[in-house]
Write an enzyme that holds these catalytic residues in place. Structure first.
Site, short mmCIF file in Angstrom:
data_model
loop_
_atom_site.label_atom_id
_atom_site.label_comp_id
_atom_site.label_asym_id
_atom_site.label_seq_id
_atom_site.Cartn_x
_atom_site.Cartn_y
_atom_site.Cartn_z
CB THR A 33 -0.90 0.00 1.25
OG1 THR A 33 -1.73 -1.15 1.22
CG2 THR A 33 -1.77 1.25 1.30
N GLY A 34 0.43 2.27 -0.71
CA GLY A 34 1.15 3.53 -0.70
C GLY A 34 1.55 3.97 -2.09
CB SER A 35 2.99 7.17 -3.26
OG SER A 35 4.14 7.18 -2.42
CB THR A 36 6.75 3.36 -3.57
OG1 THR A 36 7.23 4.62 -3.07
CG2 THR A 36 7.85 2.74 -4.42
CE LYS A 99 5.37 -2.30 4.97
NZ LYS A 99 5.06 -1.33 3.89
N GLY A 100 3.57 1.99 7.66
CA GLY A 100 2.28 2.35 8.24
C GLY A 100 1.86 3.78 7.99
N GLY A 101 2.64 4.51 7.18
CA GLY A 101 2.23 5.87 6.86
C GLY A 101 0.87 5.93 6.18
CD GLU A 108 1.58 -1.71 4.62
OE1 GLU A 108 1.31 -0.91 3.70
OE2 GLU A 108 2.24 -1.39 5.62
CE LYS A 126 10.45 7.83 1.94
NZ LYS A 126 9.43 6.99 1.28
#
Length: 222
Positions: A33-36, A99-101, A108, A126
């Site tokens: 999950t997320g932008s990347t 993780k978890g933003g 996850e 990062k």
């Protein structure tokens, strides 16, 4: 100079090439999950006929996969996950992560736990020597918010309630600031032992197997 968006695309492209070489008709991919992770999902569309199935770590990722015609299954109906690809908010040289933003840390963690291989993709900013600059997300059962916050203060953190956010599991997020993680394994266990905590965003007991870091001079692997 490449901006962060391009670095995300470079990391996603490196993961795509890694996965493409290993795909067969029965491969089950775990998708983060997320932008990347979204950049990686978008690259998968041409391979949908070769992907056996995917397991998504969030409703948002599942929707994005289905929009590309890629099958998404519940984790309970597959035998396992061959390769899990996801991003990270922070990483260290031991491939331990925060993780978890995106508030999907519990799912996850579940997908990472069953994956035979966990490939993490991120830009080189990062990578840190000690985890903790990025506030640590903790998923909490709503009625336990105050109790968990007090316990997190005892551990040296400064928890902040993430207003207006509910996880896909119906829980809330506390973002813990000022918690430098010199011993990520011990802190991960200590936070998980707090009654009312569902999971926390330290991925130390189950770190990434491969960390692909995109920088100005290409993508390097840890």
């Amino acid at each position: 100079m490449k901006d962060q968006e391009q670095l995300k695309r470079d990391a996603a492209a490196a993961a795509f090439e890694y996965v493409r070489r290993r795909l067969d008709d029965g491969t089950v991919l775990g998708i983060g999950t997320g932008s990347t992770a979204n950049r990686f999902i978008d690259l998968l569309a041409p391979l949908r006929a070769r992907i056996g199935a995917t397991v998504a770590s969030s409703d948002a990722s599942a929707q994005r996969l289905r929009a590309h015609g890629i099958p998404v299954l519940d984790l309970n109906v597959v035998d396992g996950v061959d390769i899990y690809v996801d991003g990270a908010d922070e990483a260290n040289e031991a491939r331990q992560l925060i993780k978890g933003g995106g508030a999907a840390l519990t799912r996850e963690k579940i997908v990472a736990a069953v994956a035979r291989e966990f490939v993490c993709i991120a830009d080189e900013s990062k990578l840190v020597r000690v985890l903790g600059r990025f506030p640590l997300p903790v998923e909490v059962i709503p009625m336990a918010r105050s109790h968990v916050a007090r316990k997190l203060v005892e551990l040296g953190g400064n928890p902040v309630y993430r207003q207006g956010v509910l996880t896909d599991n119906g829980n809330i997020i506390l973002d813990v600031h000022d918690l430098m993680l010199a011993e990520p394994l011990a802190m991960e266990s200590a936070i998980n032992d707090i009654v009312g905590v569902v999971a926390n965003g330290i991925f130390a007991h189950r770190p990434a197997d491969r960390l692909l870091l995109a920088g100005q001079n290409g993508v390097r692997e840890l």
